[in-house]
Write a protein that holds these residues in place. Sequence first.
Motif, PDB file in Angstrom:
ATOM      1  N   GLY A 301       3.233   3.897  -7.979  1.00 18.03           N
ATOM      2  CA  GLY A 301       2.034   3.988  -7.147  1.00 18.03           C
ATOM      3  C   GLY A 301       2.148   5.145  -6.167  1.00 18.03           C
ATOM      4  O   GLY A 301       3.081   5.198  -5.377  1.00 18.03           O
ATOM      5  N   ALA A 302       1.210   6.079  -6.241  1.00 21.54           N
ATOM      6  CA  ALA A 302       1.267   7.264  -5.368  1.00 21.54           C
ATOM      7  C   ALA A 302       0.194   7.183  -4.287  1.00 21.54           C
ATOM      8  O   ALA A 302      -0.373   8.177  -3.875  1.00 21.54           O
ATOM      9  CB  ALA A 302       1.105   8.534  -6.201  1.00 21.54           C
ATOM     10  N   LEU A 323       5.550   7.176 -10.295  1.00 18.73           N
ATOM     11  CA  LEU A 323       4.795   6.842 -11.492  1.00 18.73           C
ATOM     12  C   LEU A 323       3.409   6.334 -11.119  1.00 18.73           C
ATOM     13  O   LEU A 323       3.258   5.526 -10.208  1.00 18.73           O
ATOM     14  CB  LEU A 323       5.547   5.772 -12.285  1.00 18.73           C
ATOM     15  CG  LEU A 323       4.914   5.366 -13.621  1.00 18.73           C
ATOM     16  CD1 LEU A 323       6.006   5.117 -14.658  1.00 18.73           C
ATOM     17  CD2 LEU A 323       4.033   4.127 -13.500  1.00 18.73           C
ATOM     18  N   GLU A 324       2.410   6.853 -11.811  1.00 16.09           N
ATOM     19  CA  GLU A 324       1.021   6.409 -11.611  1.00 16.09           C
ATOM     20  C   GLU A 324       0.392   6.113 -12.953  1.00 16.09           C
ATOM     21  O   GLU A 324       0.880   6.553 -13.997  1.00 16.09           O
ATOM     22  CB  GLU A 324       0.206   7.507 -10.913  1.00 16.09           C
ATOM     23  CG  GLU A 324       0.056   7.331  -9.407  1.00 16.09           C
ATOM     24  CD  GLU A 324      -0.922   6.246  -8.996  1.00 16.09           C
ATOM     25  OE1 GLU A 324      -1.667   5.748  -9.865  1.00 16.09           O
ATOM     26  OE2 GLU A 324      -0.941   5.874  -7.792  1.00 16.09           O
ATOM     27  N   VAL A 378      10.893   1.315  -6.318  1.00 12.39           N
ATOM     28  CA  VAL A 378      10.107   0.609  -5.304  1.00 12.39           C
ATOM     29  C   VAL A 378       8.655   0.569  -5.772  1.00 12.39           C
ATOM     30  O   VAL A 378       8.032   1.613  -5.977  1.00 12.39           O
ATOM     31  CB  VAL A 378      10.184   1.308  -3.932  1.00 12.39           C
ATOM     32  CG1 VAL A 378       9.376   0.511  -2.896  1.00 12.39           C
ATOM     33  CG2 VAL A 378      11.627   1.445  -3.474  1.00 12.39           C
ATOM     34  N   GLU A 379       8.152  -0.627  -5.954  1.00 16.04           N
ATOM     35  CA  GLU A 379       6.768  -0.801  -6.404  1.00 16.04           C
ATOM     36  C   GLU A 379       5.837  -0.793  -5.195  1.00 16.04           C
ATOM     37  O   GLU A 379       6.062  -1.525  -4.223  1.00 16.04           O
ATOM     38  CB  GLU A 379       6.687  -2.113  -7.191  1.00 16.04           C
ATOM     39  CG  GLU A 379       5.310  -2.646  -7.432  1.00 16.04           C
ATOM     40  CD  GLU A 379       4.763  -3.398  -6.233  1.00 16.04           C
ATOM     41  OE1 GLU A 379       3.638  -3.062  -5.825  1.00 16.04           O
ATOM     42  OE2 GLU A 379       5.442  -4.295  -5.707  1.00 16.04           O
ATOM     43  N   ALA A 380       4.802   0.063  -5.249  1.00 20.50           N
ATOM     44  CA  ALA A 380       3.810   0.124  -4.155  1.00 20.50           C
ATOM     45  C   ALA A 380       2.410   0.251  -4.747  1.00 20.50           C
ATOM     46  O   ALA A 380       1.659   1.170  -4.419  1.00 20.50           O
ATOM     47  CB  ALA A 380       4.118   1.283  -3.211  1.00 20.50           C
ATOM     48  N   VAL A 381       2.080  -0.664  -5.657  1.00 19.16           N
ATOM     49  CA  VAL A 381       0.734  -0.662  -6.260  1.00 19.16           C
ATOM     50  C   VAL A 381      -0.159  -1.617  -5.467  1.00 19.16           C
ATOM     51  O   VAL A 381       0.242  -2.152  -4.443  1.00 19.16           O
ATOM     52  CB  VAL A 381       0.792  -1.064  -7.754  1.00 19.16           C
ATOM     53  CG1 VAL A 381       1.674  -0.092  -8.533  1.00 19.16           C
ATOM     54  CG2 VAL A 381       1.302  -2.491  -7.939  1.00 19.16           C
TER      55      VAL A 381
END
Length: 695
Positions: A301-302, A323-324, A378-381
Amino acid sequence: MSAEYQVHGSVAVITLNNPPVNGLGHATRSAAVQGMQQALADDAVKAIVITGAGKAFSGGADIKEFNSPKALAEPSLHSLIRTVEESTKPVVAAIHTVCMGGGLELALGCNYRVAMPGAQIALPEVKLGLLPGAGGTQRLPRVLGLEMALNMIVSGTPVASEKLANTAIFDVVFAADANLLESALAFASKVADARPLPTVRERKVDYPNHEAFLQFSRNTVKAMSGPFPAPLECVECVAASVSMKFEDGLKFERERFLKLIQTSESKSLRHAFFSERQASKVPDVPADTPTRAIKKAAVIGAGTMGGGIAMNFANAGIPVTILEMKAEALEKGLATIRKNYENTLKKGKLTQEKFDQRVALISGTMNYEEIGDADIVVEAVFEDMGVKEAVFRKLDQVMKQGAILASNTSTLDVDQIAAFTARPQDVIGTHFFSPANVMKLLEIVRGKATGKDVLATTLALSKKLKKTGVVSGVCDGFIGNRMIEQYSRQAGFLLEEGCLPEQVDKAVEKFGFAMGPFRMGDLAGNDIGWYIRKRRYVESPEITYSKTADLLCEMGRYGQKTGGGWYDYKAGDRKAYPNEEVNAMIVKHSQDIGVVRRKISDQEIVERLVYALVNEGAQILEEGIAMRASDIDMVYLTGYGFPLHRGGPMFYADTVGLPNVLGTIERLARGRHGEAWKPAPLLVKLAAEGKGFNA
Ligand code: NAI
């Protein structure tokens, strides 16, 4: 033995030895005084060298003894310095690596000082709300001159020894390849017979027109030190070095020191200092727990958070791939990161070289296969369990064995997320705060299954990323957001009962918060709270909220990002301007729900907001979500702009006295929306026992 004694020819060497930085604890001071006595009694000894073993000359007071009677027990640092200064044989301080605080004060009591280049020289006491209390404010101006000494004492900032080579603080700064002990012994032999012995106390502070300079300093320092009294007291002590006889100056300094040590500002700073060290310790995860190497990172997630998190890795020299799902979102995220770095470069806070390095460490991809070899992801979606599930199932497939799978979720159940994988021991929450590349706080969420080595690794990583890592258990909102919800609820009720946003914000900002709740809402986006409340209305209908914030969102006023929220904003200006329509909406809402608006004092505003934090904090502590009260304080000091000079909500409650806090809460529980004020059992218990949260 915390100081060693040896004789080399006709020179006695006293080596301070109290790892890690030769703190001048009681045993070290005693051993040093003994060494002096032995050297003075030995006719074969003609001169004395004092130096430090290992990685320091001396870092100053021994923090293990802070707040203990041992810190002041005889021989005190004063007595040690006096013994050195009154020595009938020359004493040479041989300085290297670190010479700070009491260590520097000791060195200034010696007849001569010789140093290696690269040694960090400082009087950092002001950072703990204190001043150098063992002669530092009287002796440093006598060797460095008024201006330079004042700057060092008021800022506490270290200066490299070679930069002071041309001042009277050092007799010699040796070449970088010199052997310190040999060179110091040679120097001591050379001065062994020199009489009279020079002392710093006999020197005069040289500064023409010192009164004008001191007045200028008072004005500047006063304007810059906010609620903290120590910096100005430092100026007064330095002023005394010019205007008073040496002994009187020492007495003056002592008085001011003893006064400062009692102030709540200094107590708060010391609390914060120790709390930060404590936070990284987890009782069932010993310091020698093995950690995993983190050499490569990935972020999913950007968006707002993903970009900032990636910058943290790059800033620490760790290559990171973002990654997006969509090329457009990836491009946008990478462009924002670049723009951020460019701004820092333009402001001169980043060199071109560092800029190039950092930008080169960040890459983007839309292909999971390309991140499989990262040591941490690190997931940031989006904050949606369905989206998190899809991502974690995928990560479980592609990530190498042993990789840490972290989620930046701010509210979701980390245990449930871990259960989407076949390796729940590798899953942990890393809750960064926005802007993630700036804010110091990292809430580390320990799931039921999280491995000890994963926790230890994440704690170590937080240091590497220059964050304050605080461990939280799993619950809705973790430590910080769970508490802030109670604070926001009160802010909403205050609007219904008679306040306008500006009054609430001003009262809280006067108390010392960086920002009041409504300015904060406008910055973070009021829609986030709206979204959470809508979920609560369904899941927990028993929790009461003011509808005012919902009405604001229904007006489309989400905050700065939509051009306005509780306030209006103008382009290029962060100032908040009250909005008539919003204020009218608030007043009308009171009428609609039949509440007669009343005048509310600033004291009531602050009590209701801060005690809401305290009461929920007590609940969190009792449930074991936080390991200790000081961890809660760290969360609030580093993530929520709680005033540093008040030490955090739990420390502040201790200062007020828990019976007083409880009394107010019980009174509020009998008032409007008293259901929000059920006193936490731990608070009731501690108040009855006459204890504090931080005892
Ligand atoms: P955002 O909406 O700015 O960014 C999310 C990004 O994830 C978007 O760029 C989107 O394209 C991407 N994305 C969505 N699904 C994806 C998928 N399946 N695979 C790859 N990329 C995907 O959201 P924001 O604010 O950055 O929040 C991210 C997470 O961080 C959320 O869990 C949020 O609760 C949490 N958080 C947010 C804070 C904030 O202040 N915004 C503070 C702390 C945590």
